[in-house]
Design an enzyme around this catalytic site. Structure first.
Site, mmCIF file in Angstrom:
data_model
loop_
_atom_site.group_PDB
_atom_site.id
_atom_site.type_symbol
_atom_site.label_atom_id
_atom_site.label_comp_id
_atom_site.label_asym_id
_atom_site.label_seq_id
_atom_site.Cartn_x
_atom_site.Cartn_y
_atom_site.Cartn_z
ATOM 1 N N GLN A 132 11.429 28.079 -33.157
ATOM 2 C CA GLN A 132 10.843 29.338 -33.637
ATOM 3 C C GLN A 132 9.880 29.032 -34.776
ATOM 4 O O GLN A 132 10.228 28.302 -35.716
ATOM 5 C CB GLN A 132 11.942 30.302 -34.119
ATOM 6 C CG GLN A 132 11.402 31.688 -34.483
ATOM 7 C CD GLN A 132 12.502 32.680 -34.859
ATOM 8 O OE1 GLN A 132 13.668 32.311 -35.034
ATOM 9 N NE2 GLN A 132 12.128 33.943 -34.994
ATOM 10 N N HIS A 187 10.759 37.852 -31.117
ATOM 11 C CA HIS A 187 9.813 38.047 -30.013
ATOM 12 C C HIS A 187 10.326 37.361 -28.765
ATOM 13 O O HIS A 187 11.097 36.401 -28.837
ATOM 14 C CB HIS A 187 8.408 37.531 -30.372
ATOM 15 C CG HIS A 187 8.386 36.116 -30.847
ATOM 16 N ND1 HIS A 187 8.741 35.758 -32.136
ATOM 17 C CD2 HIS A 187 8.075 34.961 -30.218
ATOM 18 C CE1 HIS A 187 8.637 34.450 -32.275
ATOM 19 N NE2 HIS A 187 8.240 33.932 -31.116
ATOM 20 N N HIS A 209 9.054 35.491 -25.269
ATOM 21 C CA HIS A 209 7.942 34.886 -24.530
ATOM 22 C C HIS A 209 8.087 35.199 -23.043
ATOM 23 O O HIS A 209 9.162 34.987 -22.465
ATOM 24 C CB HIS A 209 7.974 33.358 -24.654
ATOM 25 C CG HIS A 209 7.706 32.832 -26.014
ATOM 26 N ND1 HIS A 209 6.471 32.373 -26.400
ATOM 27 C CD2 HIS A 209 8.512 32.666 -27.090
ATOM 28 C CE1 HIS A 209 6.529 31.937 -27.653
ATOM 29 N NE2 HIS A 209 7.757 32.110 -28.088
#
Ligand code: 5GP
Ligand code: ZN
Length: 136
Positions: A93, A99, A101
């Site tokens: 990270q 988030h 991907h």
């Protein structure tokens, strides 16, 4: 978080190539894509990682991943998808705003997303199961 780049992107303070937006999330194209169409799901609120994001929002992020992947598989088109979510420096990270991907895969794209398989020994199996079950 005033100094978080993904907070600024998710909330539209910094422009981005936006695929999709709703009240909770913005989905953008990654600036350093692993493959063509690599996108990121960003919550509009700041959570550092999977341990911080509320369960309901994490569920919504997964549902959104399904929606985007299903659409993009036809739109691009691509042959498969990796859904990847890194948590912590050791796990790769680099931006500490949760988030997801979404990485389209193409036959022979050589994107190199993976790991070198080891071997699960009885000792490690027993240790991990005992430790995990104690806290779960
Ligand atoms: P991580 O390594 O934290 O899982 O992923 C961070 C991702 O964010 C990387 O793939 C990187 O290319 C992408 N990224 C970093 N900064 C920006 C940015 O300002 N805009 C966009 N669209 N992507 C970014
Ligand atoms: Zn943030």
């Amino acid at each position: 978080m005033s100094d978080c780049i993904f907070c600024k992107i998710a909330n539209g303070e910094i422009p981005s190539a936006t695929l999709y937006e709703d009240q909770d999330f913005r989905v953008i194209l990654d600036l350093g894509p692993a493959t063509k169409g690599h996108a990121l799901i960003l919550p509009k609120a700041h959570y550092a990682d999977l341990t911080e994001i509320p369960e309901e929002l994490a569920g919504k992020a997964t549902a959104l991943a399904k929606k985007i992947v299903t659409a993009m598989k036809t739109a691009l088109p691509c042959d498969g998808y990796n859904v990847v979510q890194n948590n912590g420096l050791a796990a790769g990270q680099t931006v500490f705003h949760y988030h997801v991907h979404l990485i389209p895969r193409y036959a022979d794209d050589h994107a190199g997303i993976g790991w070198k398989p080891g071997k699960l020994t009885e000792e490690v199996r027993d240790e991990v199961l005992a430790k995990a079950k104690e806290v779960l």
